[in-house]
Each structure stands twice: as C-alpha cells, then as structure tokens.
Design a protein around this motif. Structure first.
Motif, short mmCIF file in Angstrom:
data_model
loop_
_atom_site.label_atom_id
_atom_site.label_comp_id
_atom_site.label_asym_id
_atom_site.label_seq_id
_atom_site.Cartn_x
_atom_site.Cartn_y
_atom_site.Cartn_z
N HIS A 14 5.74 58.29 45.73
CA HIS A 14 4.34 57.89 45.84
C HIS A 14 4.25 56.80 46.90
CE1 HIS A 14 0.35 56.32 44.59
NE2 HIS A 14 0.91 55.12 44.65
N LEU A 15 3.23 56.90 47.76
CA LEU A 15 3.01 55.89 48.79
C LEU A 15 1.51 55.68 48.95
CD1 LEU A 15 3.91 54.08 51.18
CD2 LEU A 15 3.82 56.13 52.63
N LYS A 16 1.11 54.42 48.92
CA LYS A 16 -0.28 54.05 49.18
C LYS A 16 -0.25 52.87 50.13
CE LYS A 16 -4.59 52.62 46.91
NZ LYS A 16 -5.22 52.26 45.61
N THR A 17 -0.68 53.08 51.37
CA THR A 17 -0.62 52.02 52.37
C THR A 17 -1.97 51.32 52.48
OG1 THR A 17 -1.37 53.29 54.30
CG2 THR A 17 0.98 53.48 53.67
N CYS A 18 -1.96 50.18 53.16
CA CYS A 18 -3.20 49.45 53.44
C CYS A 18 -3.73 49.81 54.82
CB CYS A 18 -2.98 47.95 53.30
SG CYS A 18 -1.67 47.29 54.33
N ALA A 19 -3.34 50.99 55.31
CA ALA A 19 -3.83 51.54 56.58
C ALA A 19 -3.57 50.61 57.76
CB ALA A 19 -5.32 51.86 56.48
N GLY A 20 -2.42 49.94 57.73
CA GLY A 20 -2.04 49.08 58.83
C GLY A 20 -2.69 47.72 58.84
N GLY A 21 -3.46 47.39 57.80
CA GLY A 21 -4.21 46.15 57.77
C GLY A 21 -3.65 45.12 56.81
N LEU A 22 -4.54 44.28 56.32
CA LEU A 22 -4.21 43.18 55.42
C LEU A 22 -3.88 43.70 54.04
CD1 LEU A 22 -4.38 40.01 54.99
CD2 LEU A 22 -6.73 40.43 54.25
N GLY A 23 -2.80 43.21 53.44
CA GLY A 23 -2.49 43.56 52.06
C GLY A 23 -1.12 44.17 51.89
N CYS A 24 -0.95 44.88 50.76
CA CYS A 24 0.34 45.43 50.38
C CYS A 24 0.39 46.94 50.57
CB CYS A 24 0.62 45.13 48.90
SG CYS A 24 0.94 43.40 48.52
N ASN A 25 1.56 47.41 50.91
CA ASN A 25 1.87 48.83 50.81
C ASN A 25 2.58 49.07 49.48
OD1 ASN A 25 0.92 49.44 53.49
ND2 ASN A 25 2.80 48.54 54.29
N GLU A 26 2.20 50.13 48.81
CA GLU A 26 2.67 50.40 47.45
C GLU A 26 3.58 51.63 47.46
OE1 GLU A 26 -0.27 50.32 44.10
OE2 GLU A 26 0.16 52.47 44.06
N TYR A 27 4.72 51.54 46.78
CA TYR A 27 5.71 52.61 46.78
C TYR A 27 6.20 52.88 45.36
CZ TYR A 27 6.31 50.38 51.42
OH TYR A 27 6.12 49.79 52.65
N VAL A 28 6.45 54.14 45.07
CA VAL A 28 7.22 54.53 43.90
C VAL A 28 8.38 55.39 44.39
CG1 VAL A 28 7.30 55.75 41.69
CG2 VAL A 28 5.26 54.44 42.33
N PHE A 29 9.61 54.94 44.10
CA PHE A 29 10.82 55.68 44.44
C PHE A 29 11.48 56.19 43.16
CE2 PHE A 29 10.34 52.71 48.00
CZ PHE A 29 10.62 53.50 49.11
N GLU A 30 12.13 57.32 43.26
CA GLU A 30 12.92 57.85 42.15
C GLU A 30 14.39 57.77 42.49
OE1 GLU A 30 13.41 61.85 39.35
OE2 GLU A 30 12.12 61.90 41.12
N ARG A 31 15.17 57.27 41.55
CA ARG A 31 16.61 57.17 41.77
C ARG A 31 17.28 58.52 41.51
NH1 ARG A 31 20.69 52.37 39.71
NH2 ARG A 31 22.44 53.01 41.02
N GLY A 32 18.21 58.88 42.37
CA GLY A 32 18.93 60.14 42.21
C GLY A 32 19.79 60.14 40.97
N GLY A 33 20.19 61.34 40.54
CA GLY A 33 21.05 61.46 39.37
C GLY A 33 20.28 61.50 38.09
N ARG A 34 19.25 62.38 38.04
CA ARG A 34 18.41 62.48 36.85
C ARG A 34 19.27 62.77 35.64
NH1 ARG A 34 13.12 63.38 36.00
NH2 ARG A 34 12.75 63.74 38.23
N GLY A 35 19.03 61.98 34.60
CA GLY A 35 19.77 62.17 33.36
C GLY A 35 18.85 62.09 32.18
N SER A 36 19.40 61.98 30.99
CA SER A 36 18.59 61.99 29.77
C SER A 36 17.74 60.75 29.65
CB SER A 36 19.50 62.11 28.54
OG SER A 36 20.39 61.00 28.49
N ASP A 37 18.10 59.64 30.38
CA ASP A 37 17.32 58.42 30.29
C ASP A 37 16.26 58.35 31.40
OD1 ASP A 37 19.06 58.15 32.38
OD2 ASP A 37 19.77 56.15 31.84
N GLY A 38 16.13 59.37 32.24
CA GLY A 38 15.14 59.35 33.32
C GLY A 38 13.78 59.78 32.86
N LEU A 39 12.79 59.55 33.73
CA LEU A 39 11.44 59.99 33.41
C LEU A 39 11.36 61.50 33.52
CD1 LEU A 39 9.30 57.37 35.30
CD2 LEU A 39 9.50 57.61 32.84
N ALA A 40 10.59 62.10 32.63
CA ALA A 40 10.36 63.53 32.68
C ALA A 40 9.35 63.86 33.76
CB ALA A 40 9.87 64.01 31.33
#
Length: 283
Positions: free
Chosen positions: A257-283
């Motif tokens: 997931h990525l939500k940018t501030c279009a090159g302007g003032l503020g934060c860029n927002e990211y969601v990364f998933e870690r490799g190696g999905r296991g039983s404790d990962g998100l479905a």
C-alpha cells in the motif's frame, strides 16, 4: 541515552508528548471510529482478531486503541513520558482491564528492540523521522515484524530546499520562547496558505467554520494539534518514496500500500509485507 525531557529543555526535541496530552481529551467514539477505518483501509483487513500489534512511538495512543478495537493484542511504547501518560489515559477511559501493554522506550534502544519479539503488525506513523536517526529507526522496525506480517509507516516527504527551510523553522521553534513560537505558527499558516492548493489547504489548516480542536479530520486527528506538531516537530528528517521503498525492500519486504502527498507537504504512507508468510502472518 539522553532523556526526552533533557532534549526538550536543550531545544533539541519538540515536546511531542505535551501536545498529545492536550489532544487526548478530545478523543471520543467518532475519532476512534475514523482511526479504526484508516487502519482497515491501509492494511486491507476487516479486523485484527488474534493478531499482535506494536505501536512504535504511540503518541496519543489513538491508533493503539484502534488496533485494540479491531481485536489485536496491542503493545505500545514511546520515548516521551507525556505520550506514555496520554496513552495510559486513553486505555483507562476506553479499554480498562485490557491486556494492552504500554511502556516507555525508544526504537533506537537496541536492548529494548531485542526484547520485544515479533508482531503481526508493526505501526509507526510519523515517528521514525523524529528520532534523530530515521534509517536506524526504520531498520530496527523491520526487525520486529513476524514473517508474513505488515510494517505500516509514514515518513515525511523530501521537498528539497523547502524541507531544509522547515528544519530551520522547527529548530528555531524549539529554542524560542512562547511569543516567538506563536509568531512561527502564524507565519507557517500564512506560508502554507500561499503554497498549497485550496482543497489540500482546507485539509491541513484549522477550520474557521467550526472549533478546530473539536473537528475530526483524517485519521481521527485534530487540525490544531497536527499544525503545532508540524511547526514544532524536531528532530526532523525526510526521505523520497523511492528511498524508503528501496531500503525496506532490501530487508525482505514487498510494498502492499502506498499513499503519497503528491510531492508536497506532509507524509508518504507505506504498508510493506514481510516475506516468508507463516501461520502468524496476516491472512
């Protein structure tokens, strides 16, 4: 490690916790609902039942509470004792008797990071760029995600010259008295008003039509307290989206997931998933 209070007194750190303690009294069910919705949207889940959630730099504690409402087992920590106090207040008001754990500590503390374990969701929104070591803090955060888990972060956008200008403003704010601080806030409002397109400006600045402290905004926050946090927020680091993407991907993650501030003032927002999905990962 120097305490947050010592850094605040020396002008090397903004009193983030004091600002969030002023905000936390405004938290109500409406704000909690907006915060819950923002987590659901970014993470792409309906709930967090049976999952673990770590809030790095919990601030007011609003998003720890949102994760708790979604069913997660939550642990929160913050470097600033006033932020810890704000989060404790929220827990007492909205989640008494819960298993929500709240501690004081820094993501730059290797001993703490080594003792925390791993979590299904590691959340740090608008925090790592205020530690004084953005990349060290981000690297530490990547260590705390379980295989298949999510890293949800936001980092100030690198605007080049403007970012360097804002760093000077923030530094001046924290080494000044009350009068100069009010002048810097007023001047910042004027500058932003001249630089931002109207729709974005209305999202950033306090509203004149309703009491700004009572008007919920995106993520359930307060325009007034976000503005103070923006002008005063120091230490202050920035990064381009591609720099964050390259760094985190190099630690075994994929962008979800990525939500940018279009090159302007503020934060860029990211969601990364870690490799190696296991039983404790998100479905």
């Amino acid at each position: 490690m120097v305490s947050s209070q010592a850094e605040i007194r020396s002008g090397d750190r903004f009193a983030f916790g004091s600002n969030w303690r002023a905000f936390v009294g405004l938290v109500d069910e409406a704000r909690i609902g907006v915060a819950v919705d923002s987590l659901v949207t970014a993470l792409g889940v309906a709930d967090l039942q049976g999952r673990t959630f770590l809030d790095i730099g919990c601030g007011s504690g609003l998003f720890s509470l949102a994760a708790h409402r979604l069913g997660a087992r939550v642990r929160s920590f913050d470097f600033d004792p006033d932020s810890v106090a704000a989060t404790l207040e929220l827990r007492a008001r909205f989640a008494p008797g819960s298993d929500w754990i709240i501690d004081q500590g820094s993501i730059l503390d290797d001993q703490l990071v080594g003792e925390l374990g791993r979590f299904d969701v590691v959340y740090s929104w608008g925090v790592l760029h205020h530690t004084g070591d953005l990349w060290g803090g981000l690297k530490a955060a990547t260590r705390l995600v379980a295989p298949g888990g999510m890293l949800y972060i936001s980092i100030y956008n690198d605007q080049g010259f403007e970012s360097r200008m804002w760093r000077r403003v923030k530094r001046r704010y924290n080494t000044s008295g009350p009068l100069m601080r009010r002048m810097l806030i007023a001047g910042s409002v004027t500058y932003i008003a001249q630089r931002q397109p109207l729709p974005k400006l209305l999202r950033l600045l306090p509203s004149r039509r309703v009491a700004p402290a009572r008007s919920p905004r995106a993520r359930g926050m307060s325009r007034k307290h976000d503005l103070i946090d923006w002008v005063g927020g120091y230490p202050f680091e920035v990064a381009k989206p591609e720099e964050v993407f390259t760094f985190v991907r190099g630690h075994g993650y994929e962008l979800r997931h990525l939500k940018t501030c279009a090159g302007g003032l503020g934060c860029n927002e990211y969601v990364f998933e870690r490799g190696g999905r296991g039983s404790d990962g998100l479905a």
